[in-house]
Design a protein around this motif. Structure first.
Motif, PDB file in Angstrom:
ATOM      1  N   ASP A  70       5.903  -4.056   8.734  1.00 14.31           N
ATOM      2  CA  ASP A  70       6.459  -5.020   9.471  1.00 14.31           C
ATOM      3  C   ASP A  70       4.620  -5.392  10.371  1.00 14.31           C
ATOM      4  N   GLY A  71       3.618  -4.878   9.964  1.00 14.63           N
ATOM      5  CA  GLY A  71       2.397  -5.319   9.787  1.00 14.63           C
ATOM      6  C   GLY A  71       2.064  -6.443   9.170  1.00 14.63           C
TER       7      GLY A  71
ATOM      8  N   GLY B 123      -2.645  -2.846  -2.479  1.00 14.77           N
ATOM      9  CA  GLY B 123      -3.266  -2.780  -0.953  1.00 14.77           C
ATOM     10  C   GLY B 123      -3.396  -4.125  -0.357  1.00 14.77           C
TER      11      GLY B 123
ATOM     12  N   ILE C  98       5.325   0.445  13.517  1.00 14.75           N
ATOM     13  CA  ILE C  98       4.162   0.691  13.606  1.00 14.75           C
ATOM     14  C   ILE C  98       3.006   0.274  12.187  1.00 14.75           C
TER      15      ILE C  98
ATOM     16  N   HIS D  50       0.826  -1.161  -0.311  1.00 14.78           N
ATOM     17  CA  HIS D  50       0.403   0.115  -0.084  1.00 14.78           C
ATOM     18  C   HIS D  50       0.844   1.382  -0.297  1.00 14.78           C
ATOM     19  N   ARG D  51       2.410   0.919   0.100  1.00 11.75           N
ATOM     20  CA  ARG D  51       3.314   2.617   0.840  1.00 11.75           C
ATOM     21  C   ARG D  51       3.716   2.705  -0.766  1.00 11.75           C
TER      22      ARG D  51
ATOM     23  N   GLN E  16      -0.353   1.169  10.808  1.00 14.80           N
ATOM     24  CA  GLN E  16      -1.872   1.661  10.940  1.00 14.80           C
ATOM     25  C   GLN E  16      -1.219   2.409  12.554  1.00 14.80           C
TER      26      GLN E  16
ATOM     27  N   ASN F 171       8.846   0.747  10.474  1.00 18.17           N
ATOM     28  CA  ASN F 171       8.769   1.586  11.120  1.00 18.17           C
ATOM     29  C   ASN F 171       8.199   1.573  12.441  1.00 18.17           C
TER      30      ASN F 171
END
Ligand SMILES: Cc1ncc(C[n+]2csc(CCOP(=O)(O)OP(=O)(O)O)c2C)c(N)n1
Ligand SMILES: [Mg+2]
Length: 291
Positions: free
Chosen positions: A117-118, A86, A148, A40-41, A150, A146
């Motif tokens: 990381d998610g 995504g 985190i 998504h990023r 979300q 990063n």
């Protein structure tokens, strides 16, 4: 981030602010035939891959000149050998398959897969690592940690060690805690050479920091934490400090002009015709050099 509230973009957006050194450091080494998969990023990955800013803006605005003819939107970019989705972790089994296909067909192409990381919480990652390792698929898995996902801090959702997740499948991993593009550049070069020469997967875990919100306004971190990482971990500041002040100012002026011009041109680009739906263009409609 400033244009979003004006209703100029469709769907969503996830900026890459703060993480720029990762994509630039890793993708600078790739050859044209190599494959990049993203999440998504993806905006930063796409630009570092060599994607046109105007085609990216146009895609966000749903215009026919966009990366996918305005139909993919922010998270679904496909251009040359670049693919993003995504669906968290969704590209990883596809990356294993694509890298394996390149190898079986005797080409020298490798794949780079970006994940956050998610995505370490997605089961499909571990199926992909198992297959990639078993079949020696030439992939560099790049974890952009990063800290985190979300709004959930890593301390609340990740047990154990990241590198050990890869070593459990016999995949060598390296870890770097830096926002310096040159450090990432040299470590990535070694790993990519090893992926290519040994024809097997490796992993690079990059400890990094997200400056903006997850998407558009959803940031639950205390302002002083954000201020501190922006001060200490800005890849642009770190690398920019190496440049002569005058040269840096010239580069910044030039880049800002290119970005505003790309934005303005996309804003005036046409929307796709409904009749073209069956035959949606899969490549940007912008002639090379015209950006
Ligand atoms: C299968 C799936 N589940 C949930 C989501 C919603 N979602 C989008 S991004 C995200 C968090 C991603 O965190 P991370 O992988 O750390 O990437 P970061 O946003 O930090 O770059 C979630 C839960 C999704 N897109 N796909
Ligand atoms: Mg994350």
């Amino acid at each position: 981030m400033e244009e979003f509230p004006k209703g100029r973009f469709f769907g969503t957006t996830h900026t890459y602010l703060g993480q720029e050194a990762n994509a630039v450091g890793v993708l600078s080494h790739l050859a044209a035939e190599d494959i990049v998969t993203s999440n998504h990023r993806c905006h930063g990955h796409f630009l570092a891959y060599g994607g046109e800013p105007r085609a990216l803006f146009a895609e966000l605005m749903g215009r026919s000149t966009g990366v996918c003819g305005g139909r993919g939107g922010s998270q679904h970019l496909h251009w040359r050998n670049f693919y993003s989705s995504g669906v968290l972790g969704g590209m990883l089994p596809l990356t294993a398959g694509m890298a394996l296909a390149e190898k079986v067909q005797g080409r020298n192409a490798i794949a780079v897969a970006f994940l956050g990381d998610g995505a370490l919480g997605e089961g499909v990652l571990y199926e992909s690592l198992n297959m990639a390792s078993l079949w020696n698929a030439p992939i560099l898995f790049v974890v952009e940690n990063n800290h985190i996902a979300q709004t959930t801090a890593i301390e609340l959702n990740l047990a154990g060690d990241i590198g050990e997740r890869f070593s459990a499948f016999g995949i060598l991993s390296a870890r770097l805690d830096t926002s310096d593009v040159l450090e990432i550049l040299s470590r990535a070069q070694e790993l990519l050479e090893s992926v290519r020469s040994q024809n097997q997967p490796h992993a690079l875990v990059l400890d990094t920091h997200r400056f903006g919100p997850h998407s558009k306004g959803d940031d639950t971190r205390p302002p002083d934490v954000i201020r501190r990482i922006q001060q200490d971990r800005d890849p642009i500041k770190i690398h920019g400090a190496r440049l002569d002040t005058k040269i840096r100012a010239e580069i910044e002026t030039q880049v800002e002009a290119e970005v505003s011009q790309a934005f303005e041109r996309a804003l005036h680009d046409p929307f796709p015709l409904i009749e073209s739906h069956e035959d949606a263009p899969r490549q940007p409609q912008i002639a090379s050099g015209e950006h």
